[in-house]
Design a protein around this motif. Structure first.
Motif, PDB file in Angstrom:
ATOM      1  N   ARG A  15      39.745  31.041  67.892  1.00  8.03           N
ATOM      2  CA  ARG A  15      40.646  31.956  67.184  1.00  8.03           C
ATOM      3  C   ARG A  15      41.903  32.325  67.965  1.00  8.03           C
ATOM      4  N   PRO A  16      41.848  32.554  69.299  1.00  6.37           N
ATOM      5  CA  PRO A  16      43.077  32.960  69.984  1.00  6.37           C
ATOM      6  C   PRO A  16      44.230  31.973  69.861  1.00  6.37           C
ATOM      7  N   MET A  17      43.945  30.729  69.468  1.00  5.24           N
ATOM      8  CA  MET A  17      45.013  29.743  69.444  1.00  5.24           C
ATOM      9  C   MET A  17      45.602  29.515  68.047  1.00  5.24           C
ATOM     10  N   PHE A  18      44.972  30.012  66.973  1.00  3.24           N
ATOM     11  CA  PHE A  18      45.361  29.606  65.635  1.00  3.24           C
ATOM     12  C   PHE A  18      46.809  29.964  65.293  1.00  3.24           C
ATOM     13  N   VAL A  19      47.168  31.223  65.482  1.00  2.00           N
ATOM     14  CA  VAL A  19      48.506  31.661  65.078  1.00  2.00           C
ATOM     15  C   VAL A  19      49.579  30.929  65.863  1.00  2.00           C
ATOM     16  N   ILE A  20      49.444  30.932  67.180  1.00  2.00           N
ATOM     17  CA  ILE A  20      50.488  30.333  67.995  1.00  2.00           C
ATOM     18  C   ILE A  20      50.519  28.815  67.848  1.00  2.00           C
ATOM     19  N   LEU A  21      49.369  28.187  67.586  1.00  3.30           N
ATOM     20  CA  LEU A  21      49.356  26.743  67.368  1.00  3.30           C
ATOM     21  C   LEU A  21      50.055  26.396  66.055  1.00  3.30           C
ATOM     22  N   ALA A  22      49.782  27.152  65.011  1.00  6.12           N
ATOM     23  CA  ALA A  22      50.464  26.902  63.739  1.00  6.12           C
ATOM     24  C   ALA A  22      51.961  27.147  63.866  1.00  6.12           C
ATOM     25  N   LEU A  23      52.323  28.224  64.568  1.00  9.18           N
ATOM     26  CA  LEU A  23      53.741  28.515  64.778  1.00  9.18           C
ATOM     27  C   LEU A  23      54.416  27.412  65.589  1.00  9.18           C
TER      28      LEU A  23
ATOM     29  N   ARG B  67      48.629  23.009  57.120  1.00  7.69           N
ATOM     30  CA  ARG B  67      47.204  22.744  56.903  1.00  7.69           C
ATOM     31  C   ARG B  67      46.339  23.664  57.762  1.00  7.69           C
ATOM     32  N   LEU B  68      46.733  23.832  59.016  1.00  8.71           N
ATOM     33  CA  LEU B  68      45.966  24.698  59.898  1.00  8.71           C
ATOM     34  C   LEU B  68      45.989  26.137  59.407  1.00  8.71           C
ATOM     35  N   ALA B  69      47.179  26.628  59.076  1.00  3.12           N
ATOM     36  CA  ALA B  69      47.294  28.008  58.604  1.00  3.12           C
ATOM     37  C   ALA B  69      46.464  28.227  57.344  1.00  3.12           C
ATOM     38  N   TRP B  70      46.475  27.265  56.451  1.00  5.44           N
ATOM     39  CA  TRP B  70      45.719  27.376  55.199  1.00  5.44           C
ATOM     40  C   TRP B  70      44.215  27.357  55.464  1.00  5.44           C
ATOM     41  N   ALA B  71      43.794  26.509  56.398  1.00  5.81           N
ATOM     42  CA  ALA B  71      42.363  26.290  56.605  1.00  5.81           C
ATOM     43  C   ALA B  71      41.669  27.463  57.287  1.00  5.81           C
TER      44      ALA B  71
ATOM     45  N   THR C 121      49.173  33.978  59.735  1.00  6.86           N
ATOM     46  CA  THR C 121      48.901  32.596  59.351  1.00  6.86           C
ATOM     47  C   THR C 121      49.258  32.355  57.879  1.00  6.86           C
ATOM     48  N   ASP C 122      49.014  33.334  57.010  1.00 11.29           N
ATOM     49  CA  ASP C 122      49.417  33.174  55.611  1.00 11.29           C
ATOM     50  C   ASP C 122      50.939  33.093  55.488  1.00 11.29           C
ATOM     51  N   THR C 123      51.653  33.860  56.309  1.00 13.20           N
ATOM     52  CA  THR C 123      53.116  33.787  56.315  1.00 13.20           C
ATOM     53  C   THR C 123      53.579  32.421  56.799  1.00 13.20           C
ATOM     54  N   LEU C 124      52.908  31.891  57.812  1.00  8.06           N
ATOM     55  CA  LEU C 124      53.264  30.568  58.322  1.00  8.06           C
ATOM     56  C   LEU C 124      52.976  29.485  57.293  1.00  8.06           C
ATOM     57  N   ALA C 125      51.929  29.652  56.494  1.00  9.00           N
ATOM     58  CA  ALA C 125      51.638  28.688  55.430  1.00  9.00           C
ATOM     59  C   ALA C 125      52.770  28.659  54.403  1.00  9.00           C
TER      60      ALA C 125
END
Length: 504
Positions: A369-377, A390-394, A411-415
């Motif tokens: 979890r700590p990586m999801f937001v920054i990885l999608a960004l 795809r990552l943000a959605w998943a 993450t929803d904003t990034l999607a």
């Protein structure tokens, strides 16, 4: 007086008359059994660690990150203890190839300090003599500083005496030792050294960095050291003499194998605070099992903190290493592998939430979890739009189920951003519907209405009832919360018309 000599193998002197005979032995060799320097005046705190050392006998290993204060802790402990047999100290400098002291040299120092005139020529003989002498002495303290491996220190261990070894490695090979891992200073104690809470945090609460910064503050009290430290970090934490945070880290880095160094460099590319074995295997291209072993090695060398995290200053140093040793193309390829891998894996785990493997999927999500937001960004910023979206959605369902509202909103904003950058108006609208519902959950009612209203313009005449239902339900709630009651009534009428029995 007569003297008869049968066979003479040397000079024989016969005196007619001998008076008194005086037999004398050579003067004993001087000893040097109190050569430990005093702990620094800036030493503070560490009460629990000092108590732990005081309550331990035999062999102790104090390990920790370079600059964390291992030697100072042991010196302060030595000042408080009662060692009538004396105190021995040697700095092996085992992380510095040019200054390293061999076990044989260290044993020579020890034996000379103990008053041995004729030191044996071999390491084995010196070690045996050292153990023999120390076994019969009154209680003494032996401090062996800066040890790199258990193999190096074993010949130096006395028999039956209090011994403390310091190392940047865990030295798990010393099975019979008491192990004390030294962590960062607590916030209050760190602030006491440097005189400023903000500076203490910028120094990562690392004693070496704190002492350097304290000296700089004394040299120019009016300067904005916090601003400069935020700008240059490791460049500032160097007193130009013998104290340098970067140099301390460099010695730890050189002590690694090339494979360990490569993982250390590339691991800094992994977004978030935790270096998982899976992510490490992706950036390096090795197997996950091998990456797990390498991560453990770096944790044992205290280049990763507990939980497999970078200390802030170590992360800065690792960033310098990756920029200095890895071409931009290599770094970009590592990022690309990360984006593709975790987009695929997140989709697989999202699907597994509806299967008997739900607990396994949740564990995977929790770990990463700590990586999801920054990885999608990062994916969006580097124009890997599809993978970022795809990552943000998943990860949406997982974040909602766990109640990680801030991450969910981001993450929803990034999607939505990914869909817009892909110029896909339909996907953008669907993402806005999902974001709108999230904003309603977090109480951002005005923003939710904007997103849901924009999405409704696109999806209201589509042929997907699930999408229409989701959009209308959210829009009705958003109208009601924003006290637009007439709009809410009209939207509910649309809902009843579309979903009444016999309709679509």
């Amino acid at each position: 007086m007569s003297n008869e000599v049968g066979e003479n193998h040397g000079n024989v002197v016969q005196a007619h008359h001998v008076g008194a005979i005086h037999l004398t032995s050579p003067e004993p060799a001087p000893t040097a059994l109190d050569g430990l320097r005093a702990a620094g005046e800036s030493f503070t705190g560490r009460d629990e660690e000092l108590a732990e050392l005081s309550g331990t006998t035999g062999l102790s290993v104090v390990s920790g990150l370079a600059g964390v204060g291992k030697t100072e802790l042991v010196l302060r402990h030595a000042e408080s203890g009662d060692f009538p047999g004396g105190k021995l100290f040697v700095d092996l400098q085992d992380y510095d190839d040019e200054r390293r002291v061999s076990p044989a040299q260290a044993l020579e120092e020890f034996l000379s300090a103990l008053g041995v005139r004729d030191v044996p020529p071999t390491e084995t003989a010196r070690a045996a003599l050292f153990r023999t002498i120390t076994a019969s002495r009154e209680p003494m303290l032996v401090v062996i500083d800066n040890v790199r491996s258990a193999r190096t220190v074993r010949p130096l261990l006395p028999k039956g005496q209090r011994t403390i070894v310091t190392s940047r490695h865990l030295l798990t090979g010393l099975d019979d030792a008491h192990h004390l891992e030294l962590g960062l200073l607590p916030a209050a104690e760190a602030a006491e050294i440097v005189g400023d809470a903000e500076l203490a945090e910028l120094c990562g609460r690392l004693p070496l960095a704190l002492r350097i910064m304290a000296a700089l503050r004394r040299s120019d009290p009016g300067h904005d050291w916090a601003a400069e430290l935020r700008e240059v970090q490791l460049d500032l934490l160097d007193d130009g003499d013998e104290r340098s945070v970067r140099a301390a880290f460099e010695l730890s880095y050189r002590a690694l194998t090339e494979e360990q160094r490569r993982l250390f460099r590339l691991a800094v590319l992994i977004p978030g605070s935790v270096v998982t074995a899976e992510a490490a295997s992706v950036v390096t291209g090795c197997t996950e099992a091998r990456a797990r072993r390498l991560v453990r090695d770096l944790r044992a060398a205290h280049l990763f903190e507990p939980g497999d995290r970078f200390h802030d200053l170590v992360r800065e140093f690792a960033g310098e290493c990756v920029r200095g040793h890895e071409e931009k193309e290599i770094r970009d390829q590592a990022f690309s592998r990360l984006f593709h891998h975790f987009a695929d894996r997140a989709e697989q785990m999202d699907a597994a939430l509806d299967t008997p493997k739900q607990s396994e999927a949740l564990h995977w999500f929790d770990r990463h979890r700590p990586m999801f937001v920054i990885l999608a960004l990062s994916a969006l910023m580097m124009r890997h739009l599809e993978e970022g979206g795809r990552l943000a959605w998943a990860v949406h369902r997982y974040l909602e189920a766990r109640g990680h509202w801030d991450d969910l909103t981001l993450t929803d904003t990034l999607a939505v951003d990914a869909a817009r950058n892909l110029r896909d108006s339909w996907l953008t609208a669907i993402a806005q519907v999902r974001l709108g519902h999230t904003l309603l959950l977090t109480g951002e009612d005005e923003q939710a209405l904007v997103k849901l209203h924009d999405a409704w313009k696109v999806v209201h005449d589509c042929n997907e009832p699930t999408v229409i239902r989701h959009a209308l339900e959210g829009l009705i709630t958003a109208y009601e919360r924003n006290e637009r009651l007439e709009d809410a009534r009209l939207a509910r009428a649309d809902f009843d018309r579309i979903f009444r029995p016999g309709s679509r």
